[in-house]
Scaffold this active site. Structure first.
Site, PDB file in Angstrom:
ATOM      1  N   LYS A   1       1.852 -42.987  31.128  1.00 34.74           N
ATOM      2  CA  LYS A   1       0.579 -42.294  31.305  1.00 34.74           C
ATOM      3  C   LYS A   1       0.472 -41.194  30.245  1.00 34.74           C
ATOM      4  O   LYS A   1       1.369 -40.351  30.107  1.00 34.74           O
ATOM      5  CB  LYS A   1       0.574 -41.667  32.702  1.00 34.74           C
ATOM      6  CG  LYS A   1      -0.725 -41.813  33.444  1.00 34.74           C
ATOM      7  CD  LYS A   1      -0.530 -41.358  34.881  1.00 34.74           C
ATOM      8  CE  LYS A   1      -1.835 -41.239  35.591  1.00 34.74           C
ATOM      9  NZ  LYS A   1      -1.656 -40.655  36.932  1.00 34.74           N
ATOM     10  N   ILE A   2      -0.631 -41.217  29.513  1.00 32.03           N
ATOM     11  CA  ILE A   2      -0.836 -40.231  28.448  1.00 32.03           C
ATOM     12  C   ILE A   2      -2.217 -39.605  28.630  1.00 32.03           C
ATOM     13  O   ILE A   2      -3.216 -40.323  28.702  1.00 32.03           O
ATOM     14  CB  ILE A   2      -0.726 -40.904  27.052  1.00 32.03           C
ATOM     15  CG1 ILE A   2       0.705 -41.422  26.831  1.00 32.03           C
ATOM     16  CG2 ILE A   2      -1.159 -39.956  25.943  1.00 32.03           C
ATOM     17  CD1 ILE A   2       0.937 -42.064  25.482  1.00 32.03           C
TER      18      ILE A   2
END
Ligand code: G3P
Length: 215
Positions: A83-84
């Site tokens: 997750k970014i």
């Protein structure tokens, strides 16, 4: 629509997995902090409990450290999706990591343009935060509809993951809006199973079943 659980609580995830209808899990630093556990260890426990995409968030804010962190996190388990958060650095990292075959979930998305850019960078999932948008006086579901329409119009393969879901109605509306996935807090998931008329109906059937001999 696929259903993910939005929690880092392992007991809740095991209970959800037992339903047989949960397809994945999303976590974030706030959810993990609440559990007071070691992040990698908890993500591995989740991967053990449920076979599906498990999102684990990166916290580095600069490009090279972020790419290094994402590679490390992705190597924890084949089901891990990195997750970014949406940002210029996040987009650059997503492009490079996606080219390496690492799956990304672009998080903290609040506009259709952010979602368009994330899809072009090669993200696998884009996470618009419905509840937080509604809290700020906007229309979270309208954002889901816009992103779905844009991805459909240009055959973009990124999947819309409705996040920041607050109640069972949000899940219905996300499905109607065409979200590919909804990530759902445990309370809301278990509320979805319930209906007072179902409970009442079972009660009546069980009472009436006492009036004849069982087969
Ligand atoms: O995991 C991201 C998102 O679902 C967080 O939701 O309730 O903190 O806005 P919330």
């Amino acid at each position: 629509m696929r259903i993910f659980m939005d929690t880092a609580n392992i007991e809740e995830i095991r209970r959800g997995a037992a339903l047989g209808v949960v397809d994945g899990v999303t976590t974030n630093p706030s959810l993990v902090a609440k559990e007071g556990v070691e992040y990698r260890q908890r993500v591995l426990e989740i991967c053990e409990a449920l076979d599906g995409p498990i999102s684990a968030e990166c916290i580095s804010m600069e490009l090279e450290p972020l790419i290094e962190e994402a590679r490390r996190v992705a190597a924890w388990h084949p089901n891990v999706v990195v997750k970014i958060p949406m940002s210029e650095v996040g987009l650059q990292a997503t492009k490079r990591l996606a080219d390496e075959g690492i799956k990304i979930n672009t998080t903290l998305v609040f506009s259709a343009n952010q979602a368009l850019l994330a899809a072009k960078a090669g993200t696998t999932f884009v996470s618009p935060f419905i509840g937080r948008l509604n809290d700020a006086g906007h229309d979270g579901m309208e954002l889901i509809r816009e992103i779905v329409a844009i991805y459909d119009a240009f055959n973009l393969p990124a999947q819309v993951l409705a996040a920041s879901i607050r109640n069972p109605r949000d899940v219905t509306e996300a499905a109607l809006a065409g979200a590919h996935v909804a990530t759902i807090p445990s309370t809301v998931l278990f509320q979805m199973v319930q209906h007072p008329l179902t409970d009442r109906g079972i009660e009546i059937f069980l009472r009436d079943a006492q009036k004849y001999s069982p087969v």
